[in-house]
Design a protein around this motif. Structure first.
Motif, mmCIF file in Angstrom:
data_model
loop_
_atom_site.group_PDB
_atom_site.id
_atom_site.type_symbol
_atom_site.label_atom_id
_atom_site.label_comp_id
_atom_site.label_asym_id
_atom_site.label_seq_id
_atom_site.Cartn_x
_atom_site.Cartn_y
_atom_site.Cartn_z
ATOM 1 N N ILE A 7 0.857 -1.188 0.000
ATOM 2 C CA ILE A 7 0.000 0.000 0.000
ATOM 3 C C ILE A 7 0.889 1.233 0.000
ATOM 4 O O ILE A 7 1.627 1.478 0.958
ATOM 5 N N VAL A 8 0.819 1.995 -1.073
ATOM 6 C CA VAL A 8 1.618 3.207 -1.192
ATOM 7 C C VAL A 8 0.660 4.385 -1.315
ATOM 8 O O VAL A 8 -0.077 4.505 -2.298
ATOM 9 N N ALA A 9 0.651 5.224 -0.313
ATOM 10 C CA ALA A 9 -0.228 6.385 -0.276
ATOM 11 C C ALA A 9 0.462 7.481 0.518
ATOM 12 O O ALA A 9 1.300 7.199 1.384
ATOM 13 N N PRO A 10 0.118 8.738 0.242
ATOM 14 C CA PRO A 10 0.795 9.849 0.938
ATOM 15 C C PRO A 10 0.633 9.783 2.447
ATOM 16 O O PRO A 10 -0.297 9.161 2.971
ATOM 17 N N THR A 11 1.563 10.406 3.144
ATOM 18 C CA THR A 11 1.504 10.489 4.601
ATOM 19 C C THR A 11 0.185 11.123 5.035
ATOM 20 O O THR A 11 -0.282 12.092 4.433
ATOM 21 N N SER A 12 -0.410 10.570 6.088
ATOM 22 C CA SER A 12 -1.662 11.063 6.673
ATOM 23 C C SER A 12 -2.845 10.938 5.716
ATOM 24 O O SER A 12 -3.824 11.667 5.846
ATOM 25 N N ALA A 22 1.935 -4.194 3.682
ATOM 26 C CA ALA A 22 3.180 -3.420 3.681
ATOM 27 C C ALA A 22 2.844 -1.975 3.338
ATOM 28 O O ALA A 22 2.426 -1.675 2.217
ATOM 29 N N LEU A 23 3.003 -1.080 4.311
ATOM 30 C CA LEU A 23 2.561 0.302 4.165
ATOM 31 C C LEU A 23 3.753 1.244 3.984
ATOM 32 O O LEU A 23 4.778 1.089 4.650
ATOM 33 N N SER A 24 3.596 2.222 3.089
ATOM 34 C CA SER A 24 4.625 3.241 2.936
ATOM 35 C C SER A 24 4.075 4.407 2.140
ATOM 36 O O SER A 24 3.135 4.263 1.360
#
Length: 1502
Positions: A746-751, A879-881
């Protein structure tokens, strides 16, 4: 240096080191973000020495530069003009420098700057200001004291310009990045440089120039040489056409000019010289011409096999050679100026081969004279004759003889005092493997083993294997005794299984603390979880009629809602008058009160009433404001905002009068077209309301002033799986992933809300049973505490005694680790549990693993641990980032791992001995069985919820100016041409308008000018409510057009702000004013934080301020930190401020991409031992075997890289060989000996193996003698020696060699660590010899994997040296050494005498192995200049004086780093002492007691 300013130069270096260098990774991200400058002369000094041959020098320089290039670095090289004169006393360096500059310019794509006179030149200062490099790589040592002073001035001047520096001394690299000694520029550097006039000293250095030199009583005029070179080049241009080989050109010119000038020198000599006669000099020139012809015909494969000659040139020859080197320099310099003569410059790096010249000289003066005559070969003979004839033709009046015979004199050119040919004293390691009978080894590396020689069982190497016997002095030691692991030794603060009242109170306090912490983060949203034993997880589709109870409940709910609505209506009636009055008197305050009421209101009808009232009063305020000739458009924004809300959220409540009211409001704002589209009844005299208009189009007004208020396309349908908010579509996909038991990257912007999937996953596992476990892997301990607080705030569940909802496990503490359902831990601790042979039953309870901040997989320290976890777990994962630039590659790799586990698990289930098949259900469950999934999804979400705007701050007229910074200001035409627009660059709506306006201004005939006008753009035209999606469409069109402009040659300009710089002191004084200004802008309160905030801490804020520059402020940390700005649901927009950060650095941060995830070297000997231990000792052998094979087979480094796969298999084999030979494994792969101790200290390889060797040899027992017989107390001297031994093994931090210059300036610390005692040093030397032999076998084996086509090319310029071998020359064959072994070393370095015995000095570069991968423990480490790099004695110094402050002032450590290092060292001592105590039956053993006393003493000082 006798100049009076010399002491200032010394002080400069003192200042440099007083203000803290740090050994750091230099390359953190890619695409122009790591732009830096390399001082070319520093590279020259780093790699050129007297013994190094010409071509190997270029090879090493290109390897150095290629290492940076391949790692994505962007750099330029600078050679200052004035520095050239410092080499006239060293013509060999001068020649190499000139050739290097021309080679890099002509044969590579590297940008070379030679236009700057010196570091004080205005052009250089402008370059620094405009490009702002991250750092400049500079040497701290020169050829002479004069050059060293110049380098010190260069360093100080660079620091004074706010540019940090990196020393060439100590630069090292691995597969991932480059490390070096980095000196951060600080205010004190600039202050000092202002006080010391280094410019005067520099000018004095420049005056030290001499155009005349004396060579052994022969006077040489450099000016005359230069003039003769110019004349001779003009003559040669008429003889040879364009395209001639540079090697022939330089050889002929050097010979003719050298002989002419030498002849004049001999004629003008006032006394007889011992130098060569003119005839002897001509003989040497003939040999040089012949050697150049050999260069033309011999490929590198043959030249590498030429005999190695140790003999030096005689002192009679040296004057002529030195003069020729000056000639070489002037020839290259003049040829560079001859732009009209086109030459073949390809072989600039191969103008000379001194080894070949010495071989020819030795042959003709010794062997030829003794009767050994060999034919040159027809082609070589003809070309040599042609070269020499050209020399004689250009000589005109001078007669230097014919081409043959080559030697006409008997003068010896080579000294005969020493051995002529080099012979190696070391033997090449023989490859013979001890047989290891293991199915696991066969499965993984069987194909490689089949091609390697295996020793027979009666071979001495096999029969003499070390057995861990009990030595006489160690009779009470049991090396094979199982040791407790880190889990057992970690302090257990609380445990739910505890029965004592004190412990139970501790548990209650801890859980209360977590709940309180969680509520402070997100309010009270606790949910009680009930295990769904009797309820199917998958809902049935059968529809049933509502029960009477459900009907009654619905009616009650309606009555409650009606009652609540009436209550809110009464509340509005009571507040409306005061709010309306407040809006009229204090507009901002009144609007805030209205907004606060609307947030708490639940009834749509009441909200509608309040919004209409707000619209009316806002319009009145706007009209009054316009009558007073005001220009505050914020009032008009609120009018338009009310209209947006009414049309979007309350459309169903709008009646005809309401619509007419909205239409009139639009007309008052000047939006006649929108008013007409809303209501055809909107009539009236436009002239009467003209004075109330905003005087701009509706679309421009909304984009420029209402960007933060634009509606986003949010879903309105709640998802029953999530409470408290309505998830977006991409978030629902995450919930589907969890429902289907799938894995996801999972790739998404911070917050952005990606963490909600984690909590849904936890809730799912909590509902399924009381046995399932979710593991949350956090990169930091701070995040562990925060996640635990969130878990206890969100979930409440009644569990059987001894079980709890959440538990933790870190290196410092643990609680409820194995009896919780949600374990929050750090990667290293989870790896301990996964690799522990006797904790596999707990591992099988894991249902999901959540990896937060998975981009740490590409980090500097511990990256391989993340990789091990991802390939070992059998359950699904998330897997988050927010910062991965190659998520597709990562997902593909993880999918390959899951495919392996799909096959492996089917094999495990079929295995009759597996405990998996033996497990039976003890109770019948009505839960439907969840289907296992091996799919790995990639979920990408690139859009922030809130816009993010950037600002730069500067001081002007005693006030801080805060300028908006448009993202396009960071872009350059070359950047867009080379890389396109950065993937995550985004504009706020007003930034899109700014870009359009600037494009319209720059190109007035722009074809799409009208089409992209905001009022005419398709998505905006006549649209009352422009949405965020509409603005994004407009942004995308502008981006496409911007790229088209670049293609068409148009340039976008003038978006950059122009901050005013000021002195450092002013910035410090005025910082308080800056804080006040932020407070006025409603940007405070302030939280001051370090880089830890970048690793997942949940602390969204309104604004983020970056203060001061740092090497750690890179693209990744910038995105992680800036992403906190703009709280969803609280802030309309996020703001990022850059305070005291140079504008070029801001540009790089914005436009640079985040790093790609690339695998580290995944194996170590300790890891191989841990894996073999798991396979041998685990309760479930089949499961453990599958885990081990997964780790070995699925490294990210080898994914889709067949060569790396084979190389790792060979490394594994030779790691096994070392472990078998040293007695850690038997021939069946079973653990033995001190395996437990070694694996417990695995993170300290190779020191863990050396520690065991000290123990086995009895060295600790000799050292640890009590103060008197029968005593259990040890003297301070024994303790200090024990710390000295440990400090030489563990926590090693090297200092740069130049640090030793300040030996006498320390107050309390000794700083430089003393050497190991003699016996301990001998044991380390013995260990290193074994490793070098074993690793040498590994390198010899993997040499066959090298790409030999590339090995015969220069690495950066790709100049090829593989042409047909010369087989028609007898002399060529004679010069070859048939016994010379060079199969495993670089053929380029063979020219300098490197052979297979020198494996560690010249590893083949294409096999993908770095010497750093060899687990060697160097007792003495040297830099490229041969200076020893001392070890920092911080651990021993602290033990002596116990002062952290002394470490910061003397040992060049900041207080935080010093404390962490000392804490790690203290924990290490404790770990060793605990392990020894468990291994030893005698509690009064001296070694055990000594370590216990040392542990207590050391920890007490902290």
């Amino acid at each position: 240096m006798s100049h009076p300013l010399h002491f200032h130069l010394c002080k400069i270096m003192l200042i440099l080191f007083l203000f803290s260098f740090r050994y750091v990774r230099l390359l953190n991200d890619f695409v122009e973000s790591d732009f830096f400058v390399i001082d070319g002369d520093s590279v020259l000094l780093k790699y050129l020495c007297k013994k190094r041959q010409y071509l190997p020098f270029f090879y090493l320089v290109e390897c150095f530069l290629l290492d940076f290039t391949q790692k994505g670095a962007k750099y330029v090289i600078v050679f200052f003009k004035d520095v050239e004169q410092m080499y006239f006393s060293y013509p060999n360096f001068l020649f190499h420098r000139t050739a290097l500059i021309q080679h890099l310019k002509c044969n590579t794509d590297i940008v070379i700057h030679t236009e700057f006179s010196n570091c004080f030149s205005p052009e250089w200062l402008i370059f620094l200001k405009e490009s702002y490099p991250y750092f400049v790589i500079i040497s701290d040592i020169g050829l002479t004291s004069l050059q060293e002073d110049y380098l010190h001035i260069f360093i100080a001047h660079t620091l004074s310009k706010k540019i940090s520096i990196v020393l060439t001394s100590g630069l090292e690299s691995d597969a991932f990045t480059v490390y070096g000694y980095y000196v951060q520029n600080v205010y004190e550097h600039r202050l000092f440089f202002q006080q010391v006039n280094c410019n005067t000293s520099y000018l004095w250095i420049l005056t030290r120039k001499n155009n005349t030199a004396y060579l052994y009583n022969l006077k040489m005029s450099l000016r005359n040489i230069q003039e003769e070179v110019c004349r001779t080049i003009l003559l040669l241009k008429h003889l040879w056409p364009e395209g001639a080989d540079i090697r022939c050109i330089v050889c002929v010119l050097t010979c003719i000019v050298g002989l002419k000038m030498y002849s004049n020198m001999l004629e003008n000599a006032k006394e007889k010289s011992e130098s060569l006669t003119l005839e002897e000099a001509a003989d040497l020139c003939r040999l040089q011409c012949l050697s150049v012809v050999f260069l033309l015909h011999l490929p590198l494969s043959q030249r590498a096999r030429i005999r190695i000659i140790n003999s030096c040139w005689t002192k009679q020859v040296l004057p002529f050679i030195i003069m020729q080197q000056h000639c070489d320099y002037f020839v290259l310099k003049q040829l560079n100026d001859e732009s009209d003569w086109k030459l073949d410059l390809t072989h600039l790096p191969d103008l000379r081969d001194n080894s070949l010249l010495k071989n020819l000289s030795h042959y003709y003066e010794i062997e030829y004279c003794s009767g050994l005559h060999f034919e040159l070969g027809k082609e070589i003979k003809c070309e040599y004759q042609y070269l020499w004839n050209t020399v004689t033709k250009l000589a005109s009046s001078c007669d230097f003889g014919d081409a043959f015979p080559v030697r006409t004199t008997s003068q010896l050119f080579l000294e005969q005092k020493q051995m002529v040919f080099k012979e190696s004293k070391e033997e090449i390691p023989s490859i013979g493997l001890i047989p290891v009978k293991s199915d696991l080894v066969e499965d993984y590396a069987g194909a490689v083993l089949a091609d390697l020689p295996i020793l027979s069982s009666n071979n001495p190497a096999v029969t003499s294997l070390i057995k861990q016997t009990e030595f006489d002095e160690l009779r009470h030691w049991h090396s094979g005794k199982p040791l407790s692991d880190d889990y057992d030794r970690t302090k257990c603060s609380n445990d739910a299984k505890s029965k004592g009242p004190k412990e139970r109170r501790g548990i209650q306090k801890l859980q209360s603390y977590y709940r309180l912490y969680g509520r402070s983060l997100e309010g009270n949203i606790s949910k009680t979880i009930v295990t769904q034993v009797d309820v199917p997880l998958v809902p049935t589709s059968t529809k049933t009629a509502k029960s009477k109870a459900e009907i009654i409940a619905e009616e009650n709910q309606k009555r409650l809602e009606a009652k609540e609505e009436k209550k809110e209506q009464e509340q509005w009636s009571a507040l409306s008058v005061s709010i309306e009055r407040e809006i009229k008197e204090n507009f901002t305050c009144g609007i805030n009160k209205l907004e606060n009421f609307l947030k708490t209101c639940q009834s749509n009808s009441v909200k509608f009433t309040a919004e209409m009232a707000g619209l009316n009063v806002c319009l009145e305020v706007w009209k009054e404001h316009c009558r007073n000739q005001g220009i505050d458009l914020s009032i008009a924004v609120q009018v338009m905002r009310r209209i947006h809300i009414l049309l979007e959220k309350h459309q169903e409540l709008l009646k005809k009068p309401h619509v007419q009211k909205l239409s009139r409001c639009l007309k008052y704002l000047g939006f006649e077209n929108l008013a007409c589209s809303l209501s055809s009844l909107a009539q009236g005299d436009i002239t009467k309301i003209a004075k109330y208009t905003t005087e701009m189009g509706a679309a421009r007004f909304q984009l420029q002033y209402m960007g933060c208020y634009l509606f986003r396309e949010e879903r309105k349908d709640p998802d029953p799986r999530v409470q408290h908010f309505i998830p977006d579509t991409w978030q629902r996909e995450l919930l589907d992933v969890v429902d289907n038991n799938e894995s996801a990257v999972i790739v998404a912007p911070t917050s952005s809300g990606k963490t909600y999937a984690s909590f849904y996953c936890m809730e799912k596992v909590l509902k399924e049973s009381n046995e399932g476990v979710v593991v949350y892997v956090s990169p930091t301990k701070a995040l562990v505490n925060q996640v635990m607080g969130t878990i206890y705030n969100r979930f409440t569940k009644t569990l059987p005694h001894g079980l709890v909802v959440g538990g933790t496990f870190t290196r410092d503490y643990r609680h409820d680790t194995l009896n919780c359902q949600i374990l929050v831990t750090v990667p290293q601790c989870l790896e301990i549990l996964l690799l522990s042979p006797h904790r596999q039953d707990w591992v099988k309870r894991i249902r999901y693993v959540i990896f937060d901040e998975v981009h740490c997989l590409g980090g500097e320290i511990g990256a391989e641990v993340w990789e091990h976890l991802l390939v070992m777990i059998r359950c699904p994962f998330l897997a988050l980032s927010a910062t991965i630039s190659n998520p597709e590659h990562l997902t593909e790799w993880l999918q390959s791992v899951k495919r392996y586990w799909q096959l492996a698990e089917s094999t495990i289930e079929e295995s009759p001995g597996s405990s998996t098949t033996a497990r039976k259900c003890t109770r019948k469950q009505k839960l439907q069985k969840t289907k296992k999934s091996y799919r790995v999804r990639l979920v990408l979400h690139g859009e922030r919820y809130n816009d993010l705007e950037k600002y730069v701050c500067s001081l002007k007229d005693n006030d801080f100016i805060i300028d908006h910074y448009h993202p396009c200001a960071a872009l350059t035409v070359s950047h867009i041409e080379n890389y396109g627009l950065p993937l995550d660059i985004a504009f706020s709506p007003r930034e899109s308008i700014q870009l359009y306006d600037m494009m319209a201004k720059v190109w007035e005939e722009w074809p799409r000018l009208q089409e992209l006008d905001p009022e005419e753009f398709t998505s905006f035209k006549n649209k009352i409510v422009i949405t965020k999606a509409d603005a994004k469409n407009y942004e995308q069109e502008l981006k496409k057009e911007l790229i088209n402009w670049i293609i068409l040659g148009q340039r976008e300009k003038s978006l950059k702000p122009h901050p005013v710089d000021c002195s450092e002191n002013e910035k410090r004084i005025r910082f308080a004013h800056f804080v006040e200004k932020l407070q006025d802008m409603d940007k405070l309160p302030v939280v001051t934080a370090t880089g830890s905030l970048a690793l997942g801490i949940n602390m969204p804020c309104k604004s983020v301020v970056f203060t001061e520059d740092s090497v750690y402020l890179d693209a990744l940390n910038y995105r992680q930190m800036s992403g906190r700005a703009g709280r969803r649901g609280q802030d309309m927009i996020g703001s990022v401020f850059f305070y005291d950060i140079p504008l070029p650095k801001v540009e790089k941060l914005i436009k640079s991409n985040v790093p790609q995830l690339k695998g580290q070297f995944p194996l170590s000997i300790s890891l191989v031992l841990r894996l073999m231990l798991l396979a041998a000792k685990a309760d479930d052998k089949a499961d453990a075997r599958a885990k081990v094979l997964s780790v070995l087979k699925h490294s990210l480094l080898s994914f889709k890289q067949k060569q790396n796969t084979e190389m790792l298999k060979v490394y594994f084999i030779f790691s096994l060989q070392f472990l078998v030979k040293e007695g850690y494994l038997d021939q069946e792969g079973n653990a033995m000996g001190f395996t437990g101790l070694v694996t417990h200290l695995y993170y300290h390889e190779p020191s863990n193996f050396i520690l065991v060797s000290f123990l086995v040899k009895g060295l600790f027992h000799k050292l640890c003698q009590p103060v008197e017989n029968g005593s259990t107390v040890f003297s301070e001297d024994v303790m200090e020696k024990l710390v000295l031994v440990l400090a030489n093994l563990f926590g090693r931090r090297y200092l740069p060699a130049c640090a030793t210059k300040f030996r006498r300036t320390f107050c309390q610390s000794k700083v430089f660590l003393e050497d190991l005692p003699e016996e301990f040093a001998a044991a380390v030397h013995e260990y290193n010899c074994k490793i070098k032999k074993n690793f040498g076998c590994f390198l010899l084996t993997v040499a066959k994997l090298a790409d030999m086509e590339q090995e015969y090319q220069l690495p950066l310029s790709r100049i090829d040296f593989t042409h047909k071998e010369c087989d028609n020359s007898e002399l060529t064959s004679h010069l070859m050494n048939s016994t010379k072994s060079i199969a495993s070393v670089s053929p380029f370095t063979c020219l300098s005498g490197t052979i297979d015995q020198d494996l560690f000095d010249a590893v083949l570069r294409t096999i993908g192995v770095n010497v750093r991968n060899a687990p060697l423990c160097w007792l003495e480490k040297y830099d490229n200049q041969g200076r020893r790099m001392p070890l920092n004695a911080y651990a021993l110094d602290f033990f002596k004086h116990g002062s952290l402050i002394a470490l910061t002032t003397d040992n060049w450590l900041n207080e935080g780093d010093a404390y962490n290092l000392l804490k790690d060292f203290s924990l290490l001592i404790k770990a060793i002492g605990t392990s020894l105590g468990e291994l030893c039956d005698d509690p009064n053993d001296n070694v055990v007691l000594a370590f216990q006393q040392l542990s207590e003493s050391y920890s007490a000082k902290l």
